[in-house]
Write an enzyme that holds these catalytic residues in place. Sequence first.
Site, short mmCIF file in Angstrom:
data_model
loop_
_atom_site.label_atom_id
_atom_site.label_comp_id
_atom_site.label_asym_id
_atom_site.label_seq_id
_atom_site.Cartn_x
_atom_site.Cartn_y
_atom_site.Cartn_z
N ARG A 31 51.91 42.97 45.01
CA ARG A 31 53.23 42.38 44.63
C ARG A 31 54.17 42.83 45.36
O ARG A 31 54.30 43.85 46.26
CB ARG A 31 53.28 43.05 43.18
CG ARG A 31 52.34 42.45 42.03
CD ARG A 31 52.85 40.86 41.68
NE ARG A 31 52.04 40.41 40.74
CZ ARG A 31 51.00 39.75 40.92
NH1 ARG A 31 50.46 39.38 42.10
NH2 ARG A 31 50.14 39.17 39.83
N HIS A 38 52.88 33.43 48.39
CA HIS A 38 52.08 33.79 47.19
C HIS A 38 50.87 32.99 47.06
O HIS A 38 50.50 32.28 45.70
CB HIS A 38 52.79 33.87 45.84
CG HIS A 38 52.08 34.84 44.66
ND1 HIS A 38 52.99 35.36 43.81
CD2 HIS A 38 50.85 35.06 44.54
CE1 HIS A 38 52.03 36.26 43.01
NE2 HIS A 38 50.90 35.89 43.41
P1 NDP Z 1 42.00 45.72 39.40
O1 NDP Z 1 42.87 46.14 38.17
O2 NDP Z 1 40.70 45.26 39.39
O3 NDP Z 1 41.97 46.90 40.40
C1 NDP Z 1 42.94 47.91 40.79
C2 NDP Z 1 42.70 48.87 41.54
O4 NDP Z 1 43.84 49.36 42.09
C3 NDP Z 1 41.79 50.12 41.02
O5 NDP Z 1 40.87 50.18 42.01
C4 NDP Z 1 42.67 50.98 40.54
O6 NDP Z 1 42.11 52.39 40.52
C5 NDP Z 1 43.73 51.05 41.68
N1 NDP Z 1 44.82 51.70 41.27
C6 NDP Z 1 45.82 51.36 40.41
N2 NDP Z 1 46.79 52.35 40.13
C7 NDP Z 1 46.57 53.26 41.31
C8 NDP Z 1 47.22 54.26 41.82
N3 NDP Z 1 48.36 54.72 41.09
N4 NDP Z 1 46.65 55.03 42.84
C9 NDP Z 1 45.47 54.49 43.39
N5 NDP Z 1 44.72 53.54 43.03
C10 NDP Z 1 45.32 52.81 42.02
O7 NDP Z 1 42.92 44.75 40.14
P2 NDP Z 1 42.56 43.47 41.09
O8 NDP Z 1 41.60 43.91 42.12
O9 NDP Z 1 41.95 42.26 40.10
O10 NDP Z 1 43.85 42.86 41.67
C11 NDP Z 1 44.95 43.79 42.25
C12 NDP Z 1 46.00 43.28 42.47
O11 NDP Z 1 46.21 42.07 43.55
C13 NDP Z 1 46.75 42.29 41.22
O12 NDP Z 1 47.28 43.19 40.24
C14 NDP Z 1 47.74 41.55 41.63
O13 NDP Z 1 48.94 42.36 41.77
C15 NDP Z 1 47.25 41.52 43.19
N6 NDP Z 1 46.88 39.94 43.31
C16 NDP Z 1 47.54 39.25 44.37
C17 NDP Z 1 47.22 37.95 44.42
C18 NDP Z 1 47.88 37.02 45.37
O14 NDP Z 1 47.78 36.07 45.47
N7 NDP Z 1 48.54 37.73 46.31
C19 NDP Z 1 46.10 37.13 43.71
C20 NDP Z 1 45.42 38.27 42.56
C21 NDP Z 1 45.97 39.49 42.45
P3 NDP Z 1 40.82 52.73 39.62
O15 NDP Z 1 39.69 51.97 40.07
O16 NDP Z 1 40.47 54.27 39.90
O17 NDP Z 1 41.27 52.48 38.24
C1 OXD Z 2 48.12 36.93 40.73
C2 OXD Z 2 47.18 35.68 40.82
O1 OXD Z 2 47.89 37.79 39.91
O2 OXD Z 2 47.24 34.83 41.36
O3 OXD Z 2 48.88 36.84 41.64
O4 OXD Z 2 46.15 35.80 40.33
#
Ligand code: NDP
Ligand code: OXD
Length: 319
Positions: A234, A282
């Site tokens: 983000r 994005h």
């Molecule tokens: P998940 O919720 O499945 O995974 C999040 C990961 O981040 C977990 O491993 C979690 O740790 C870790 N995490 C969260 N907080 C912390 C912290 N404070 N310190 C260390 N690690 C942390 O998310 P997704 O993989 O599905 O997606 C991640 C992000 O990617 C989304 O939230 C979104 O912002 C972004 N995204 C962007 C897109 C784009 O088009 N650019 C498309 C899709 C997603 P733990 O495993 O220990 O819980």
């Molecule tokens: C996001 C998505 O979370 O595209 O950015 O799924």
Amino acid sequence: MNAIADMRCVLVSKSLDLRRYLGPQFAHAADQVEIVSHPHEGSAADVRLAVAWHPPDDAFERYPNLKAVCSIGAGVDNILACPSLRPDIDVIRVVDPAQAQMMSSFVIWHVIGHQRCFATYQAQQREQRWRRLGLGQRRAQDMPVAILGFGEIGRRVATDLAFLGFPVMAWSRTAKPMPQGISGFDGADGLDAILGQTEVLVNLLPLTPETRGILNRRTFARMFRGGYLIQVGRGEHLVEADLLAALDSGQLAGAALDVFATEPLPPHHPFWQYPRIVVTPHDACEVSMEAIGATFRATAEAIRAGRRPPHSIDRERGY
Ligand code: NDP
Ligand code: OXD
């Protein structure tokens, strides 16, 4: 309400026409759910479900019996930021393996672009210059990649990069067993340790109070000199001035940015013209309509059954 509908779902967004975006098939995604658009003028008491993306601040005030809000993406930060979202409302994210695969290929494209100096070849072509990099070519095993976030998407990206021969490290909030070929790190010490061994940094964290601003001067300074940032989490994860300073000083060789604090990226933003920054709108990947429909259906069924919907996020943690 039509004769058989037992539940209303309101579509709420200030940035998208959700009815058009989701398409007419979406109305049939869940049996017996009537889809209405916000602000819904009829009886607001029947609204038990919402689908939202960047909801306006007062969006959820009108619906006293709202049980759950479904995102149309993996991220939910834009919904959690809504001041009228009561603490008892479940927020549901989309989990879509096809999206994770798309994200993986997007990240791999940038990792290999950095490894194989694609930007140099493109610049040479513009000058009609024939120059092989020859012995300057780098092997995958000599380019350590760190993934911040080892969740639904980060795990897929890490696994695919490890398969291609890159030394892969993954950072998460909690310690967990790692697949072969991936080293796991967690917590603040883990971040410090991972960065000291990182050439390419991939951000796949959710936006939470803990992760906001995590891509900053100190983070870049810990990485190998001449490193590369792939920012697909983000926009608010990145301190923009710190990135420009790290690029100016040569600490970072380049950056691929897909997400921004202000989207669309404003016309005069320095990122547009910076030669070693690649901007994408994005668009790294998208969730499929099938996955959104399946999430919606499962949420409606869970509400009817009085269960917590699958893929409800932890409101306390923020993801
Ligand atoms: P998940 O919720 O499945 O995974 C999040 C990961 O981040 C977990 O491993 C979690 O740790 C870790 N995490 C969260 N907080 C912390 C912290 N404070 N310190 C260390 N690690 C942390 O998310 P997704 O993989 O599905 O997606 C991640 C992000 O990617 C989304 O939230 C979104 O912002 C972004 N995204 C962007 C897109 C784009 O088009 N650019 C498309 C899709 C997603 P733990 O495993 O220990 O819980
Ligand atoms: C996001 C998505 O979370 O595209 O950015 O799924």
